[in-house]
Motif scaffolding. Structure first.
Motif, PDB file in Angstrom:
ATOM      1  N   LYS A   1     -30.861 -22.225 -39.016  1.00 22.17           N
ATOM      2  CA  LYS A   1     -31.072 -22.366 -37.721  1.00 22.17           C
ATOM      3  C   LYS A   1     -30.130 -21.362 -37.002  1.00 22.17           C
ATOM      4  N   TYR A   2     -28.908 -21.280 -37.456  1.00 27.18           N
ATOM      5  CA  TYR A   2     -27.670 -20.329 -37.085  1.00 27.18           C
ATOM      6  C   TYR A   2     -28.155 -19.105 -37.150  1.00 27.18           C
ATOM      7  N   LEU A   3     -28.887 -18.523 -38.110  1.00 26.94           N
ATOM      8  CA  LEU A   3     -29.246 -17.210 -38.474  1.00 26.94           C
ATOM      9  C   LEU A   3     -30.809 -16.830 -38.210  1.00 26.94           C
ATOM     10  N   LYS A   4     -31.271 -17.851 -37.457  1.00 22.87           N
ATOM     11  CA  LYS A   4     -32.903 -17.645 -37.039  1.00 22.87           C
ATOM     12  C   LYS A   4     -32.832 -16.264 -36.242  1.00 22.87           C
ATOM     13  N   ASN A   5     -33.986 -15.619 -36.712  1.00 20.84           N
ATOM     14  CA  ASN A   5     -34.199 -14.191 -36.177  1.00 20.84           C
ATOM     15  C   ASN A   5     -32.929 -13.181 -36.238  1.00 20.84           C
ATOM     16  N   THR A   6     -32.170 -13.549 -37.179  1.00 21.52           N
ATOM     17  CA  THR A   6     -30.879 -12.624 -37.215  1.00 21.52           C
ATOM     18  C   THR A   6     -31.416 -11.554 -38.531  1.00 21.52           C
ATOM     19  N   TRP A   7     -31.715 -10.301 -38.356  1.00 20.69           N
ATOM     20  CA  TRP A   7     -31.993  -9.323 -39.310  1.00 20.69           C
ATOM     21  C   TRP A   7     -31.023  -9.222 -40.515  1.00 20.69           C
ATOM     22  N   SER A   8     -29.833  -8.964 -39.975  1.00 17.85           N
ATOM     23  CA  SER A   8     -28.815  -8.723 -41.131  1.00 17.85           C
ATOM     24  C   SER A   8     -27.643 -10.067 -40.887  1.00 17.85           C
ATOM     25  N   ILE A   9     -26.595  -9.681 -40.343  1.00 15.56           N
ATOM     26  CA  ILE A   9     -25.617 -10.703 -40.030  1.00 15.56           C
ATOM     27  C   ILE A   9     -25.135 -10.656 -38.678  1.00 15.56           C
ATOM     28  N   ASP A  10     -25.099  -9.790 -37.778  1.00 10.06           N
ATOM     29  CA  ASP A  10     -24.691  -9.928 -36.409  1.00 10.06           C
ATOM     30  C   ASP A  10     -25.850 -10.552 -35.430  1.00 10.06           C
ATOM     31  N   ARG A  11     -25.473 -11.516 -35.081  1.00 11.08           N
ATOM     32  CA  ARG A  11     -26.431 -12.519 -34.059  1.00 11.08           C
ATOM     33  C   ARG A  11     -26.217 -11.686 -32.565  1.00 11.08           C
ATOM     34  N   GLY A  12     -27.631 -11.616 -32.128  1.00 16.13           N
ATOM     35  CA  GLY A  12     -27.766 -11.151 -30.795  1.00 16.13           C
ATOM     36  C   GLY A  12     -28.232 -12.394 -30.030  1.00 16.13           C
ATOM     37  N   ASP A  13     -28.354 -11.985 -28.700  1.00 14.71           N
ATOM     38  CA  ASP A  13     -28.605 -13.271 -27.602  1.00 14.71           C
ATOM     39  C   ASP A  13     -29.986 -12.870 -27.074  1.00 14.71           C
ATOM     40  N   LYS A  14     -30.860 -11.945 -27.521  1.00 16.71           N
ATOM     41  CA  LYS A  14     -31.911 -11.834 -26.912  1.00 16.71           C
ATOM     42  C   LYS A  14     -32.834 -11.402 -28.135  1.00 16.71           C
ATOM     43  N   ASN A  15     -34.123 -12.038 -28.114  1.00 16.55           N
ATOM     44  CA  ASN A  15     -35.261 -11.808 -29.108  1.00 16.55           C
ATOM     45  C   ASN A  15     -36.483 -10.628 -28.610  1.00 16.55           C
ATOM     46  N   THR A  16     -36.496  -9.716 -29.691  1.00 15.91           N
ATOM     47  CA  THR A  16     -37.288  -8.559 -29.201  1.00 15.91           C
ATOM     48  C   THR A  16     -38.318  -8.617 -30.684  1.00 15.91           C
ATOM     49  N   VAL A  17     -39.554  -8.501 -30.057  1.00 10.68           N
ATOM     50  CA  VAL A  17     -40.763  -8.283 -31.136  1.00 10.68           C
ATOM     51  C   VAL A  17     -40.794  -6.936 -31.520  1.00 10.68           C
ATOM     52  N   PHE A  18     -40.761  -6.371 -32.962  1.00  7.66           N
ATOM     53  CA  PHE A  18     -41.158  -4.974 -33.229  1.00  7.66           C
ATOM     54  C   PHE A  18     -42.389  -5.048 -34.011  1.00  7.66           C
ATOM     55  N   LYS A  19     -42.979  -3.967 -33.770  1.00  9.30           N
ATOM     56  CA  LYS A  19     -44.095  -3.486 -34.428  1.00  9.30           C
ATOM     57  C   LYS A  19     -43.732  -2.071 -35.049  1.00  9.30           C
ATOM     58  N   VAL A  20     -43.955  -2.130 -36.616  1.00  8.78           N
ATOM     59  CA  VAL A  20     -43.545  -0.860 -37.351  1.00  8.78           C
ATOM     60  C   VAL A  20     -44.886  -0.524 -38.224  1.00  8.78           C
ATOM     61  N   ARG A  21     -45.444   0.642 -38.267  1.00  4.75           N
ATOM     62  CA  ARG A  21     -46.251   0.879 -39.215  1.00  4.75           C
ATOM     63  C   ARG A  21     -45.636   1.778 -40.320  1.00  4.75           C
ATOM     64  N   PHE A  22     -45.806   1.338 -41.580  1.00  8.07           N
ATOM     65  CA  PHE A  22     -44.928   2.057 -42.680  1.00  8.07           C
ATOM     66  C   PHE A  22     -46.232   2.729 -43.428  1.00  8.07           C
ATOM     67  N   SER A  23     -46.257   3.943 -43.818  1.00 14.24           N
ATOM     68  CA  SER A  23     -46.853   4.716 -44.610  1.00 14.24           C
ATOM     69  C   SER A  23     -47.385   4.154 -45.978  1.00 14.24           C
TER      70      SER A  23
ATOM     71  N   GLU B   1     -31.463  -5.617 -31.727  1.00 23.24           N
ATOM     72  CA  GLU B   1     -32.353  -4.660 -32.252  1.00 23.24           C
ATOM     73  C   GLU B   1     -31.472  -3.389 -32.860  1.00 23.24           C
ATOM     74  N   LYS B   2     -30.172  -3.183 -32.634  1.00 26.41           N
ATOM     75  CA  LYS B   2     -29.390  -2.295 -33.438  1.00 26.41           C
ATOM     76  C   LYS B   2     -29.549  -2.384 -34.911  1.00 26.41           C
ATOM     77  N   GLU B   3     -29.231  -3.686 -35.468  1.00 25.52           N
ATOM     78  CA  GLU B   3     -29.398  -3.791 -36.887  1.00 25.52           C
ATOM     79  C   GLU B   3     -30.741  -3.435 -37.381  1.00 25.52           C
ATOM     80  N   PHE B   4     -31.968  -3.937 -36.669  1.00 28.52           N
ATOM     81  CA  PHE B   4     -33.180  -3.713 -37.330  1.00 28.52           C
ATOM     82  C   PHE B   4     -33.470  -2.149 -37.464  1.00 28.52           C
ATOM     83  N   MET B   5     -32.963  -1.453 -36.095  1.00 27.19           N
ATOM     84  CA  MET B   5     -33.302   0.055 -35.918  1.00 27.19           C
ATOM     85  C   MET B   5     -32.784   0.798 -37.214  1.00 27.19           C
ATOM     86  N   LYS B   6     -31.383   0.143 -37.425  1.00 21.92           N
ATOM     87  CA  LYS B   6     -30.784   0.921 -38.426  1.00 21.92           C
ATOM     88  C   LYS B   6     -31.459   0.710 -39.777  1.00 21.92           C
ATOM     89  N   TRP B   7     -32.035  -0.086 -40.240  1.00 25.77           N
ATOM     90  CA  TRP B   7     -32.799  -0.480 -41.305  1.00 25.77           C
ATOM     91  C   TRP B   7     -34.118   0.502 -41.377  1.00 25.77           C
TER      92      TRP B   7
END
Length: 315
Positions: free
Chosen positions: A221-243, A278-284
């Motif tokens: 529950k603590y890490l829900k929707n946390t991409w890596s380790i830094d927890r944010g306070d705003k959920n964002t839905v990303f759509k990415v197309r990988f080749s 967003e920052k953690e996800f975009m870095k990935w």
């Protein structure tokens, strides 16, 4: 009462050592009547189930029960070590001193083996050294021990964002590996809240005798929707197309969130995920370069365009 405790310990040891031992042999070893043996066996059966296949076949423990190791807590060890000082030695049966010494020796050997095992584990897990330090202590072993034994630690910790070093007492709940680093999630007594600490930023760690209970803390529950380790306070839905060239590698990524993935006709992969940073996800995403196209949100596409312009100007 002490007499009975020692006798039960001796019976357990006898059954462990000689599976199938008879009640008559137990009575002989413990110098009591068979009737007393049967009463004691009923008590032992509540602790660890016993089996007796029939007359003359004797007793053995079901499953993999084994009394060693004792697994004393520090408090239990302290209480047991004080036992001789609170008992009337004139009323103790013969053999108490040797039985007591054997139990304490077993406990010390067990603790020594546990510490040795944790030291070995800590040595096997190789951690990097921060670039600004010539040498770095491997503090993983005391942190592992504290987390396993649920003991608080007194620490000296460097907070990089504020360039500040503080003394803290922390209850270490979990160790989490991320991006070739270890992070510790636990309760910080200084901040009176759950915090995440990078292990390499600890300057010192010392175990205390203070115990903690983490049963009310839910790591998922603590890490829900946390991409890596830094927890944010705003959920964002990303759509990415990988080749198509890297789609199969994306599918085997070991993630801590649950993405939704769809194979497209041209072999590419549509990857959709909700994250709170967003920052953690975009870095990935950026590590895949032009093989990853951010479809949504539009704000992320615009930010990427600005970054590309800045890189173009730089190079």
């Amino acid at each position: 009462m002490v007499d009975k405790i020692i006798r039960v310990f001796n019976m357990i040891n006898a059954i462990q050592t000689n599976p199938g031992i008879t009640a008559a042999d137990l009575a002989l070893k413990c110098n009591v009547t068979i009737r007393t043996v049967y009463r004691d066996l009923e008590l032992i059966d509540h602790i660890a189930p016993l089996t007796n296949d029939g007359r003359g076949t004797g007793y053995r423990f079901l499953g993999k029960f084994f009394m060693y190791p004792l697994d004393f807590s520090e408090q239990e060890s302290l209480v047991f070590s004080l036992l001789p000082s609170v008992l009337d030695k004139d009323k103790l049966p013969p053999g108490f001193d040797t039985a007591y010494d054997k139990v304490m020796a077993t406990h010390k050997k067990e603790k020594s083996q546990q510490n040795s095992m944790m030291e070995s584990i800590a040595d096997i897990i190789q951690m990097g050294t921060p670039a600004y330090r010539k040498e770095s202590k491997n503090l993983l072993q005391p942190i592992l021990q504290a987390a396993l034994e649920q003991r608080s630690i007194d620490t000296v910790y460097h907070t990089q964002s504020r360039n500040e070093t503080t003394e803290r007492r922390i209850d270490p709940y979990y160790l989490v590996p991320r991006d070739q680093r270890f992070y510790m999630i636990g309760y910080c007594h200084l901040k009176k809240d759950i915090r995440t600490f990078r292990v390499s930023r600890f300057m010192n760690v010392a175990l205390t005798d203070q115990r903690f209970d983490k049963s009310r803390f839910n790591i998922r529950k603590y890490l829900k929707n946390t991409w890596s380790i830094d927890r944010g306070d705003k959920n964002t839905v990303f759509k990415v197309r990988f080749s198509a060239e890297i789609a199969r590698y994306i599918k085997e990524e070991e993630l801590f969130v649950q993405p939704r993935m769809k194979d497209l006709p041209d072999g590419s992969l549509l990857f959709e995920v909700t994250v709170n940073n967003e920052k953690e996800f975009m870095k990935w995403v950026l590590q895949y370069g032009p093989a990853a196209e951010v479809i949504e949100p539009q704000s992320a596409r615009d930010a990427l365009k600005q970054q590309l312009h800045a890189w173009t100007d730089m190079y």
